[in-house]
Design a protein around this motif. Structure first.
Motif, short mmCIF file in Angstrom:
data_model
loop_
_atom_site.label_atom_id
_atom_site.label_comp_id
_atom_site.label_asym_id
_atom_site.label_seq_id
_atom_site.Cartn_x
_atom_site.Cartn_y
_atom_site.Cartn_z
N SER A 216 6.86 7.37 -3.45
CA SER A 216 7.35 6.65 -2.28
C SER A 216 8.85 6.90 -2.11
O SER A 216 9.39 7.89 -2.61
CB SER A 216 7.06 5.16 -2.42
N GLU A 317 3.93 -0.58 13.09
CA GLU A 317 3.10 -1.52 12.34
C GLU A 317 1.88 -1.95 13.16
O GLU A 317 2.01 -2.31 14.33
CB GLU A 317 3.92 -2.74 11.93
N ASP A 353 1.02 2.51 3.63
CA ASP A 353 0.37 1.20 3.78
C ASP A 353 -0.16 1.10 5.22
O ASP A 353 -0.90 1.93 5.66
CB ASP A 353 1.33 0.08 3.41
N ASN A 354 0.27 0.09 5.95
CA ASN A 354 -0.25 -0.09 7.31
C ASN A 354 0.80 0.28 8.37
O ASN A 354 0.69 -0.12 9.52
CB ASN A 354 -0.69 -1.55 7.52
#
Length: 375
Positions: A216, A317, A353-354
């Motif tokens: 990351s 997001e 992630d999202n």
């Protein structure tokens, strides 16, 4: 000399942090286990792997690095993979003999260059490569282990194995891995959605076939220290506020941090304090250099992909939520999903992630400017 490196593997002082990740790779592979590594494009995967290879080679391991990106057929895989194996051999005559013993239907050839040094190649002009040849090539890999240490194989851009469906490459390699005692693998690639599909789809051969790790963002404090120490080599001062601004502009992606820092280095004299104005000027220069490419990249997209890219300039997001689609006047969920898959496949966007994001922060800045001009 410019200390900031991009576009090539970062080594030595150009490579910073990732110590924990590197140690994990070294210990896991040396311990006899396989790894799949996930990370978006430009996060420094290859540089991390090269650092781990250097450490493992010092421990006496034979390390084979292979990039799947140039592979376009089974024959090209055999030629390129054989070349990668040969690169690690100090005695090509011995390697040719071993090759002949294990790979039955392909003839090894040793030629001598103008300087008298031997060069290894293979003769497959009259042979159609099949699964047996590839299987034997993996057997050859295991035969190269020495001193009871496994051969370690690093497969870059592994998602490109999909080009080799004609021989069921995934199933063949998975079967070999299950029986090999002296070979361990690290799989990694820049298309994370394809890598996830290979290793997390229960219907695919590589389901749960390796320990999983994710690369990351780098810690911002480490990046700030790296930037400040390197600019001091030219007696250029960079305070923490401006360093944080550089990180923000580049979305904290290692490749683009180094690219912008390199541009600042080239455009700043000694004994200068870097200001926001200097950073913005260098950002603008990068965008100008890539403007034609960015324009073509955007104009070649479908209407739904353009709409999604414009929306991602604001935020990424929960892009499939009703509120997001309504706010950004996006098409139906089905159309949006097709646009998202296409942009991810092409490497234009990615997600962690999202949250979806445009992979090149300079392209995002270009789009922001373009949107302001056009709309």
């Amino acid at each position: 000399m410019n200390p900031f490196t991009y576009g090539t593997v970062a080594t030595g002082e150009s490579f910073y942090d990732r110590d924990k990740e590197c140690d994990y790779i070294v210990k896991t592979l040396a311990g006899g286990n396989n790894i799949v590594m996930y990370a978006p494009r430009r996060f420094g995967k290859t540089s991390l792997v090269i650092k781990a290879i250097q450490k493992l080679e010092k421990q006496g391991f034979t390390c084979i690095y292979f990039d799947f990106m140039p592979v376009f057929s089974t024959e090209s895989f055999v030629r390129l993979y054989t070349k990668s194996l040969a690169k690690q051999q100090s005695n090509l005559q011995k390697f040719a003999s071993t090759f002949s013993t294990i790979v039955k239907n392909i003839r090894p050839v040793i030629k001598f260059g103008l300087d008298g040094s031997p060069e290894f190649s293979i003769d497959i002009a009259s042979k159609e490569i099949d699964e047996t040849d590839v299987s034997q090539l993996f057997d050859l890999t295991e035969s190269l282990s020495r001193s009871n240490k496994p051969v370690l194989v690093f497969l870059d851009e592994f998602q490109e194995v999909e080009k080799l469906k004609e021989i069921n490459f995934e199933g063949l390699l998975r079967s070999k891995i299950q029986h090999q005692q002296q070979v361990n693998y690290l799989f990694f690639g820049s298309k994370t959605h394809m890598m996830h599909a290979i290793f997390n789809d229960k219907k695919r051969p590589f389901y749960n076939a390796a320990s999983q790790m994710t690369i990351s963002y780098l810690p911002e404090e480490d990046t700030i220290e790296f930037l400040q120490n390197n600019f001091l080599k030219k007696r250029i001062e960079l305070n923490t506020e401006i360093a944080n601004y550089i990180i923000k502009v580049t979305a904290n992606i290692p490749y683009y941090i180094q690219q912008l820092a390199s541009e600042i280095w080239l455009n700043t004299k000694e004994k200068v304090i870097i200001s926001i104005e200097i950073v913005d000027m260098c950002v603008e220069q990068v965008i100008i250099m890539k403007k034609d490419y960015f324009m073509e990249l955007f104009e070649n997209q479908s209407a739904s992909k353009k709409q999604l890219l414009i929306a991602l300039c604001t935020n990424g997001e929960n892009i499939f939520s009703e509120s997001y689609r309504s706010t950004h006047r996006l098409p139906s969920t089905a159309t949006l999903q097709r646009a998202e898959r296409g942009l991810i496949y092409d490497g234009v966007i990615d997600k962690i992630d999202n949250k979806h994001f445009i992979t090149d922060p300079f392209f995002k800045l270009f789009l922001n400017s373009y949107i302001n001009e056009q709309f």
